[in-house]
Motif scaffolding. Sequence first.
Motif, mmCIF file in Angstrom:
data_model
loop_
_atom_site.group_PDB
_atom_site.id
_atom_site.type_symbol
_atom_site.label_atom_id
_atom_site.label_comp_id
_atom_site.label_asym_id
_atom_site.label_seq_id
_atom_site.Cartn_x
_atom_site.Cartn_y
_atom_site.Cartn_z
ATOM 1 N N GLY A 218 38.003 -44.199 -13.223
ATOM 2 C CA GLY A 218 38.610 -43.437 -14.307
ATOM 3 C C GLY A 218 39.860 -42.711 -13.854
ATOM 4 N N ASN B 199 40.870 -37.045 -13.943
ATOM 5 C CA ASN B 199 39.565 -36.993 -13.294
ATOM 6 C C ASN B 199 39.622 -35.973 -12.133
ATOM 7 O OD1 ASN B 199 37.229 -37.556 -11.730
ATOM 8 N ND2 ASN B 199 37.219 -39.684 -12.410
ATOM 9 N N SER C 30 32.719 -46.738 -22.601
ATOM 10 C CA SER C 30 32.484 -45.840 -21.475
ATOM 11 C C SER C 30 33.347 -44.583 -21.587
ATOM 12 C CB SER C 30 32.808 -46.557 -20.163
ATOM 13 O OG SER C 30 32.921 -45.648 -19.088
ATOM 14 N N THR D 45 33.902 -42.526 -19.261
ATOM 15 C CA THR D 45 34.702 -42.421 -18.036
ATOM 16 C C THR D 45 36.063 -43.068 -18.221
ATOM 17 O OG1 THR D 45 32.867 -42.231 -16.480
ATOM 18 C CG2 THR D 45 34.867 -43.265 -15.653
ATOM 19 N N TYR E 29 28.809 -38.840 -18.324
ATOM 20 C CA TYR E 29 29.258 -39.462 -17.082
ATOM 21 C C TYR E 29 28.127 -39.738 -16.098
ATOM 22 C CZ TYR E 29 33.600 -37.507 -19.000
ATOM 23 O OH TYR E 29 34.645 -37.185 -19.824
ATOM 24 N N TYR F 295 28.101 -41.486 -12.190
ATOM 25 C CA TYR F 295 29.407 -41.370 -11.530
ATOM 26 C C TYR F 295 29.494 -40.089 -10.695
ATOM 27 C CZ TYR F 295 31.113 -45.147 -14.519
ATOM 28 O OH TYR F 295 31.296 -46.356 -15.142
ATOM 29 N N HIS G 121 32.040 -38.018 -10.663
ATOM 30 C CA HIS G 121 32.507 -36.919 -11.512
ATOM 31 C C HIS G 121 31.381 -36.433 -12.431
ATOM 32 C CE1 HIS G 121 33.755 -40.793 -13.307
ATOM 33 N NE2 HIS G 121 33.373 -40.269 -14.463
#
Length: 489
Positions: free
Chosen positions: A91, A98, A210, A212, A458, A461, A463
């Motif tokens: 991302g 991000n 998504s 992201t 998210y 991931y 993040h």
Amino acid sequence: MGIRRTRLMLASLIVIMGTLLGCPGAATAKRAPTVIIVGAGMSGISAAKTLSDAGIKRILILEATNRIGGRMYKANFSGVSVELGANWVSGVGGPQVNPIWIMANKLRLKSFLSNFQNISSNTYKPVGGVYEESVARKAFEVAEQVVEFGTEVSKDLAARKQPDISILTSQRLKNYFPKTPLEMVIDYYLCDFESAEPPRATSLLNSVPSSTYSNFGEDSYFVADPRGYESVVHYVAQQFLTTNAAGQITDPRLQLKKVVTEISRSPRGVAVKTEDGLVHRADYVIVSVSLGVLQNNLIKFHPSLPQWKILALDQFNMAIYTKIFLKFPYKFWPSGNGTEFFLYAHEKRGYYPFWQHLEREFPGENVLFVTVTDDESRRLEQQSDSETKAEIMAVLRNMFGKQIPEATDILVPRWLSNRFYKGSYSNWPIGVSHHQFNQIKAPVGKVYFTGEHTSAAYYGYVHGAYFAGIDTAKLMTSCIKRGACSYSI
């Protein structure tokens, strides 16, 4: 002697009064922490920093391993540093930035833009080299149209507040039934490679589109730095934990090799027992271990977690994503622009399907890795590395010919077998509602929960883990400072 004795008595009285009044000093240093954080991965560290920033300094972080970073985990493989777990900053380049990408840039982590555009030219038959580019491209175009159709179906379901369906169901609505080796490997690349589970298991409504990539951008950067991707966790930790001149964390509030086995709760506080027999007490605890650890009951809760909590945790999926690294005496695969990623189509879906060479990242080191997931990951964890190597060599010889050299080294991570993780990352399965997801992250008394599996947008991931830690810490801060301790589920 009389004067000295008087001074000693006064000093003792000062310490006693400091204890009674809560004044700073040696006596208060022994006070129980306000919050214990179990786990020093990204979510645990970001939660601890958020608490510290809010003025809650009396924290204790208990980490089971000898390092911080959790599933961001580097290893030395034949002289190069490879990432066993999280590898990409996913991302980048979108309308929002991000936060992990910001950290990676501040640290100047060595990373490489992953370009998958040419993968249709690098898709290999079960035997006999690559598919004709026109044949593979046509199959990709059909599959990508199905993905676009699924995205529109997902948006329509959300707009009309309709029940969830699986990605597989959306494919069937489009009359798409991957059955040839080529169709199956493309389907794997477009679904499993990201979610680590097949279309039949994955929620359409909660994974497509998504968040992201919609929010942060379509680009992904592959981290290949000797310091490791885990450096971003150290970056967060060093902002609130004391370090020495070399930047190493020396803060006594972080304790490594502390395996938590039991957590007891009462209206008065919590007691956290570690494998070494010690009991640590605090007002609150944040549990930032993986979903897999919770599902396998590797931490015992007293009293037991309520049934609604157990059901919510058990219904979510802990996926397995395995990167197998191989070292060769010389390079025998294509290199240069557009060759980094390649697919292997096999009659068995998911059989050593996704490949990447590391010529850009580690020039001249002759390192490949192949990604497997789900049932194949489970199967490989049960066999020896030599058996896995033999299977992989057979696949490579089907792709590149019988004359290629034998791999000189192999590294096979075993995420499911590792008691500290019990899997790689979470995936939202069909059938789990947002109400049930809220139950996953809901506190139970003074026990709070965080981790990438508690990030609705998210999950899975890095993040997601970062944001989840912040969100949990803010929730706890509201309880501690303002008495706003209720959580709606």
